[in-house]
Design a protein around this motif. Structure first.
Motif, PDB file in Angstrom:
ATOM      1  N   GLN A 193      58.255  35.945  40.014  1.00 45.81           N
ATOM      2  CA  GLN A 193      56.982  35.311  39.667  1.00 45.81           C
ATOM      3  C   GLN A 193      56.043  36.405  39.191  1.00 45.81           C
ATOM      4  OE1 GLN A 193      55.075  32.882  42.608  1.00 45.81           O
ATOM      5  NE2 GLN A 193      56.997  32.020  43.300  1.00 45.81           N
ATOM      6  N   LEU A 194      54.944  35.995  38.629  1.00 49.27           N
ATOM      7  CA  LEU A 194      53.945  36.950  38.155  1.00 49.27           C
ATOM      8  C   LEU A 194      53.686  38.011  39.220  1.00 49.27           C
ATOM      9  CD1 LEU A 194      52.067  37.413  35.803  1.00 49.27           C
ATOM     10  CD2 LEU A 194      50.364  35.992  36.919  1.00 49.27           C
ATOM     11  N   PHE A 195      53.800  39.293  38.833  1.00 48.90           N
ATOM     12  CA  PHE A 195      53.616  40.357  39.824  1.00 48.90           C
ATOM     13  C   PHE A 195      52.287  41.074  39.597  1.00 48.90           C
ATOM     14  CE2 PHE A 195      54.554  43.884  36.970  1.00 48.90           C
ATOM     15  CZ  PHE A 195      55.283  43.257  35.967  1.00 48.90           C
ATOM     16  N   ASP A 196      51.787  41.645  40.697  1.00 51.12           N
ATOM     17  CA  ASP A 196      50.514  42.373  40.637  1.00 51.12           C
ATOM     18  C   ASP A 196      50.758  43.800  40.198  1.00 51.12           C
ATOM     19  OD1 ASP A 196      48.662  40.567  41.350  1.00 51.12           O
ATOM     20  OD2 ASP A 196      48.807  40.943  43.510  1.00 51.12           O
ATOM     21  N   ILE A 197      49.865  44.326  39.389  1.00 51.07           N
ATOM     22  CA  ILE A 197      49.936  45.759  39.095  1.00 51.07           C
ATOM     23  C   ILE A 197      48.519  46.311  39.057  1.00 51.07           C
ATOM     24  CG2 ILE A 197      50.140  45.329  36.579  1.00 51.07           C
ATOM     25  CD1 ILE A 197      51.954  48.008  36.761  1.00 51.07           C
ATOM     26  N   ASN A 213      51.866  30.257  37.998  1.00 43.16           N
ATOM     27  CA  ASN A 213      50.548  30.895  37.849  1.00 43.16           C
ATOM     28  C   ASN A 213      50.171  31.241  36.417  1.00 43.16           C
ATOM     29  OD1 ASN A 213      50.266  30.901  40.702  1.00 43.16           O
ATOM     30  ND2 ASN A 213      51.544  32.723  40.778  1.00 43.16           N
ATOM     31  N   LEU A 214      50.836  30.618  35.436  1.00 44.23           N
ATOM     32  CA  LEU A 214      50.441  30.818  34.039  1.00 44.23           C
ATOM     33  C   LEU A 214      49.788  29.531  33.552  1.00 44.23           C
ATOM     34  CD1 LEU A 214      53.695  32.490  32.639  1.00 44.23           C
ATOM     35  CD2 LEU A 214      51.637  33.623  33.473  1.00 44.23           C
ATOM     36  N   ASP A 215      48.915  29.644  32.555  1.00 44.66           N
ATOM     37  CA  ASP A 215      48.319  28.404  32.050  1.00 44.66           C
ATOM     38  C   ASP A 215      49.364  27.654  31.215  1.00 44.66           C
ATOM     39  OD1 ASP A 215      48.064  28.933  29.213  1.00 44.66           O
ATOM     40  OD2 ASP A 215      46.464  30.320  29.727  1.00 44.66           O
ATOM     41  N   ILE A 216      49.096  26.379  30.944  1.00 47.39           N
ATOM     42  CA  ILE A 216      50.152  25.502  30.419  1.00 47.39           C
ATOM     43  C   ILE A 216      50.672  25.941  29.043  1.00 47.39           C
ATOM     44  CG2 ILE A 216      48.576  23.769  29.435  1.00 47.39           C
ATOM     45  CD1 ILE A 216      50.703  21.719  30.713  1.00 47.39           C
ATOM     46  N   VAL A 226      64.817  29.202  38.859  1.00 46.46           N
ATOM     47  CA  VAL A 226      64.223  28.576  40.051  1.00 46.46           C
ATOM     48  C   VAL A 226      62.867  27.975  39.687  1.00 46.46           C
ATOM     49  CG1 VAL A 226      63.083  29.139  42.237  1.00 46.46           C
ATOM     50  CG2 VAL A 226      65.393  29.926  41.817  1.00 46.46           C
ATOM     51  N   THR A 227      62.653  26.736  40.057  1.00 43.00           N
ATOM     52  CA  THR A 227      61.351  26.115  39.788  1.00 43.00           C
ATOM     53  C   THR A 227      61.102  24.935  40.725  1.00 43.00           C
ATOM     54  OG1 THR A 227      59.926  25.167  38.078  1.00 43.00           O
ATOM     55  CG2 THR A 227      62.228  24.506  38.014  1.00 43.00           C
ATOM     56  N   HIS A 228      59.822  24.552  40.844  1.00 43.47           N
ATOM     57  CA  HIS A 228      59.548  23.293  41.545  1.00 43.47           C
ATOM     58  C   HIS A 228      58.794  22.357  40.605  1.00 43.47           C
ATOM     59  CE1 HIS A 228      55.944  25.786  42.459  1.00 43.47           C
ATOM     60  NE2 HIS A 228      55.336  24.657  42.147  1.00 43.47           N
ATOM     61  N   ASP A 229      58.653  22.783  39.334  1.00 42.35           N
ATOM     62  CA  ASP A 229      57.891  21.996  38.370  1.00 42.35           C
ATOM     63  C   ASP A 229      58.839  21.280  37.409  1.00 42.35           C
ATOM     64  OD1 ASP A 229      56.179  20.939  36.557  1.00 42.35           O
ATOM     65  OD2 ASP A 229      54.985  22.749  36.300  1.00 42.35           O
ATOM     66  N   PHE A 230      59.034  19.964  37.618  1.00 37.75           N
ATOM     67  CA  PHE A 230      59.984  19.202  36.785  1.00 37.75           C
ATOM     68  C   PHE A 230      59.476  18.993  35.367  1.00 37.75           C
ATOM     69  CE2 PHE A 230      60.170  17.710  41.115  1.00 37.75           C
ATOM     70  CZ  PHE A 230      61.468  18.014  41.412  1.00 37.75           C
ATOM     71  N   GLN A 238      37.315  47.377  29.596  1.00 36.54           N
ATOM     72  CA  GLN A 238      37.637  46.811  28.279  1.00 36.54           C
ATOM     73  C   GLN A 238      38.940  46.028  28.339  1.00 36.54           C
ATOM     74  OE1 GLN A 238      37.721  50.340  25.932  1.00 36.54           O
ATOM     75  NE2 GLN A 238      35.493  50.525  25.872  1.00 36.54           N
ATOM     76  N   GLY A 239      39.896  46.575  29.095  1.00 33.85           N
ATOM     77  CA  GLY A 239      41.201  45.922  29.216  1.00 33.85           C
ATOM     78  C   GLY A 239      41.088  44.558  29.864  1.00 33.85           C
ATOM     79  N   LYS A 240      40.225  44.451  30.879  1.00 33.06           N
ATOM     80  CA  LYS A 240      40.049  43.157  31.549  1.00 33.06           C
ATOM     81  C   LYS A 240      39.469  42.148  30.567  1.00 33.06           C
ATOM     82  CE  LYS A 240      39.785  44.279  36.387  1.00 33.06           C
ATOM     83  NZ  LYS A 240      38.912  44.761  37.430  1.00 33.06           N
ATOM     84  N   GLN A 241      38.497  42.648  29.752  1.00 30.88           N
ATOM     85  CA  GLN A 241      37.909  41.737  28.758  1.00 30.88           C
ATOM     86  C   GLN A 241      38.992  41.295  27.784  1.00 30.88           C
ATOM     87  OE1 GLN A 241      34.819  44.183  27.192  1.00 30.88           O
ATOM     88  NE2 GLN A 241      33.520  43.902  28.983  1.00 30.88           N
ATOM     89  N   TYR A 242      39.842  42.272  27.387  1.00 31.69           N
ATOM     90  CA  TYR A 242      40.916  41.961  26.441  1.00 31.69           C
ATOM     91  C   TYR A 242      41.862  40.913  27.043  1.00 31.69           C
ATOM     92  CZ  TYR A 242      45.364  42.354  24.154  1.00 31.69           C
ATOM     93  OH  TYR A 242      46.533  42.047  23.543  1.00 31.69           O
ATOM     94  N   ALA A 243      42.229  41.144  28.341  1.00 35.04           N
ATOM     95  CA  ALA A 243      43.159  40.222  29.008  1.00 35.04           C
ATOM     96  C   ALA A 243      42.582  38.822  29.093  1.00 35.04           C
ATOM     97  CB  ALA A 243      43.489  40.755  30.402  1.00 35.04           C
ATOM     98  N   GLN A 244      41.269  38.762  29.368  1.00 38.27           N
ATOM     99  CA  GLN A 244      40.644  37.433  29.471  1.00 38.27           C
ATOM    100  C   GLN A 244      40.689  36.710  28.120  1.00 38.27           C
ATOM    101  OE1 GLN A 244      36.879  38.458  31.118  1.00 38.27           O
ATOM    102  NE2 GLN A 244      37.690  38.590  33.182  1.00 38.27           N
ATOM    103  N   LYS A 245      40.472  37.498  27.030  1.00 38.82           N
ATOM    104  CA  LYS A 245      40.487  36.887  25.705  1.00 38.82           C
ATOM    105  C   LYS A 245      41.887  36.427  25.313  1.00 38.82           C
ATOM    106  CE  LYS A 245      36.782  39.547  23.676  1.00 38.82           C
ATOM    107  NZ  LYS A 245      36.567  40.748  22.882  1.00 38.82           N
ATOM    108  N   SER A 246      42.892  37.327  25.583  1.00 37.26           N
ATOM    109  CA  SER A 246      44.246  37.022  25.085  1.00 37.26           C
ATOM    110  C   SER A 246      45.062  36.178  26.053  1.00 37.26           C
ATOM    111  CB  SER A 246      45.005  38.319  24.818  1.00 37.26           C
ATOM    112  OG  SER A 246      45.205  38.993  26.036  1.00 37.26           O
ATOM    113  N   GLY A 247      44.664  36.207  27.367  1.00 33.05           N
ATOM    114  CA  GLY A 247      45.473  35.574  28.399  1.00 33.05           C
ATOM    115  C   GLY A 247      45.499  34.083  28.323  1.00 33.05           C
TER     116      GLY A 247
END
Lengths: 259, 273
Positions: free
Chosen positions: A86-90, A173-176, A200-204, B264-273
């Motif tokens: 799943q989406l990971f933190d960095i 956790n991603l938009d549609i 793996v998913t729970h979203d049909f 700046q990167g956060k702003q970029y991520a918000q725009k492109s995300g």
């Protein structure tokens, strides 16, 4: 691969303290199959993927590519299994560029004391192109949005040239719109790379079109294993989620809704 | 000459600790330094009780803790920070229990907390040089594996990198460096040098190779400048080094190009995300 079977589990169980996460699972997955592992939260989906990936201890028998495997496994077997979580933190300040993050996928294959060569670098750029993230190659990874991070994660796993790709809720956790884009890319990868995929998913409502087979899990047990269309029947899903659900078809696709 | 030996020991300590600082900062294990210092301290106290050489006993204790930490956190399903916290409490208890039992040679043990640069022998310098060289060689030879492990341990394992070997190897290196530097610069200074140089580099670069270089320069620079300040102004050497390291970190924070870039990167991520 031996007799066309990529993954085979026989009576595989996982227990943590008193809790049973997987209960005598029997499952056989052939080469180049696209299998969905579907179930509610806590059904044991991620545990099943972790057993196959070698991140979880288990009882029972596991065979990968025809060979018996334990929890601890060697470099050669690991290299044949790609893993996307799943989406990971960095940390935004972490010192790694997007291209370098993809290149880490080639580390195992290059071996110790050897750097990935020019072919791996070219393949990295080609994969980033395919994932439509080549313009981000020299951007620090912490800058990227969730969707971009997942595409980098997919490219990294594919650079490893795996025979089985393990995807643990890669669109969570991603938009549609980004979910759809990532799913299309996974479908494209399946067509181009001739790889076995466990998804793996729970979203049909967001299952890749290429998925042919669905394994439904609940309380650590397989409750259904078969065709995706049969799995997505109202009665089956209501039983699985212990909640009234119904399915309907629109524009050739099946959707799930509250009953 | 004791002063020259002290200076050389300080440089070697700065080099070895600041190289390890990169791992401690990027793996987010700030407790590692303090836990290892206490492991060496507890080992030294127990060694004295048993009639063994305190430095050797401290070294063995550090290696044992380094060997236990990885499997302990993996098997007990604890985060490394929690595993370190538990080990740290245990080691502190052991050290102070031993200290309570020891009645004669407390001064010798307490010097391990503060160190004694003027008592460094030629043999200490040879050992410090050897450990620093092994650490530098480890980083150069396994750079790509180290980058993969620092980025994501599970990703590294899944693509065939010997992740446990690299991770446990790093823990052993921390144990060896802390134990050998303990009697010279003391446990408190080591803790500062295992954190500050890496935190300084984190403010300044996205390039991991440059990250190691900046960390090494800032750690060694803090050691040398701190020692010179203490020499000319007759101040305690350990405290001077720690304060110089902190000053370098503050300057790095002020001039950090990454802080602006992250915004700046956060702003970029918000725009492109």
């Amino acid at each position: 691969m031996t007799d066309g079977t990529a993954v085979e589990l026989e009576n595989v169980s996982v227990r943590k303290s008193e809790r049973v996460l997987l209960d005598r699972i029997n499952l056989r997955i052939s080469n180049n199959e696209f299998v969905g592992i579907i179930g509610p939260n806590g059904a044991g989906k991620t545990s099943l993927l972790n057993v196959i990936a070698g991140f979880e201890k288990f009882n029972g028998r596991l065979r990968l590519f025809g060979r018996p495997e334990t929890w601890s496994r060697g470099r050669r077997t690991r290299m044949r299994l790609g893993y996307v979580p799943q989406l990971f933190d960095i940390d935004p300040a972490f010192p790694i560029l997007a291209k370098e993050a993809v290149m880490t996928g080639a580390c195992g294959r290059a071996g110790l004391l050897r750097s990935p060569g020019k072919p791996e670098q070219e393949k990295t750029l080609a994969l980033m192109e395919m994932m439509r993230v080549s313009h981000l190659a020299h951007r620090p990874l912490g800058y990227l949005s969730g969707g971009e991070l997942q595409k980098i994660s997919l490219a990294r796993a594919i650079l490893q040239r795996p025979e089985v790709l393990l995807l643990d809720e890669p669109t969570a956790n991603l938009d549609i719109a980004v979910q759809k884009e990532v799913l299309d890319l996974i479908g494209e990868l399946y067509e181009r790379e001739s790889v076995t995929i466990l998804f793996v998913t729970h979203d049909f409502n967001l299952l890749p079109d290429a998925m042919e087979r669905a394994v439904l899990l609940n309380h650590g047990k397989i409750v259904f294993d078969g065709n995706v269309d049969d799995a997505l029947s109202g009665s089956m899903l209501s039983r699985l989620f212990e909640y009234p659900l119904e399915t309907f078809v629109r524009a050739g696709r099946r959707f799930v809704s509250f009953g | 000459m004791p002063v020259q030996r002290a200076l050389l020991a300080c440089v070697l300590c700065g080099l070895s600790c600041s190289l390890l600082s990169v791992f401690i900062v990027l793996l987010r294990m700030p407790l590692m330094g303090v836990a290892m210092s206490h492991a060496a301290f507890a080992g030294a106290v127990l060694g004295m009780l048993a009639g063994a050489h305190p430095t050797l006993a401290g070294f063995v204790s550090c290696l044992i803790v380094a060997g236990i930490l990885g499997p302990f956190s993996d098997r007990a399903r604890l985060t490394p920070e929690n595993a370190l916290g538990i080990l740290f409490s245990f080691l502190m208890g052991t050290a102070f229990l031993g200290l309570g039992i020891l009645t004669r040679t407390k001064a010798g043990v307490l010097s391990l907390m503060w160190g004694n640069l003027m008592s460094i022998t030629g043999r200490d310098l040879v050992l410090l040089s050897a450990v620093t060289a092994v650490l530098a060689l480890f980083i150069v030879l396994f750079f790509k594996e180290i980058r993969a492990v620092l980025f994501h341990r599970r990703f590294a394992a899944s693509c065939g990198v010997p992740e446990r070997l690299i991770y446990y190897g790093l823990l052993f290196m921390v144990g060896a460096v802390v134990a050998l530097n303990l009697s010279t610069v003391g446990g408190l200074l080591i803790f500062a040098l295992l954190m500050q140089p890496g935190a300084t580099a984190l403010q300044l670069t996205y390039n991991l190779k440059l990250f190691f270089i900046i960390s090494t320069l800032s750690g060694t620079g803090a050691c040398v400048s701190g020692l010179l300040v203490s020499f000319y102004f007759d101040l305690p050497s350990g405290a001077s080094v720690v304060l110089m390291a902190t000053a370098i970190f503050i300057v790095a924070c002020i001039v950090s190009p990454k802080r602006r870039a992250v915004k700046q990167g956060k702003q970029y991520a918000q725009k492109s995300g």
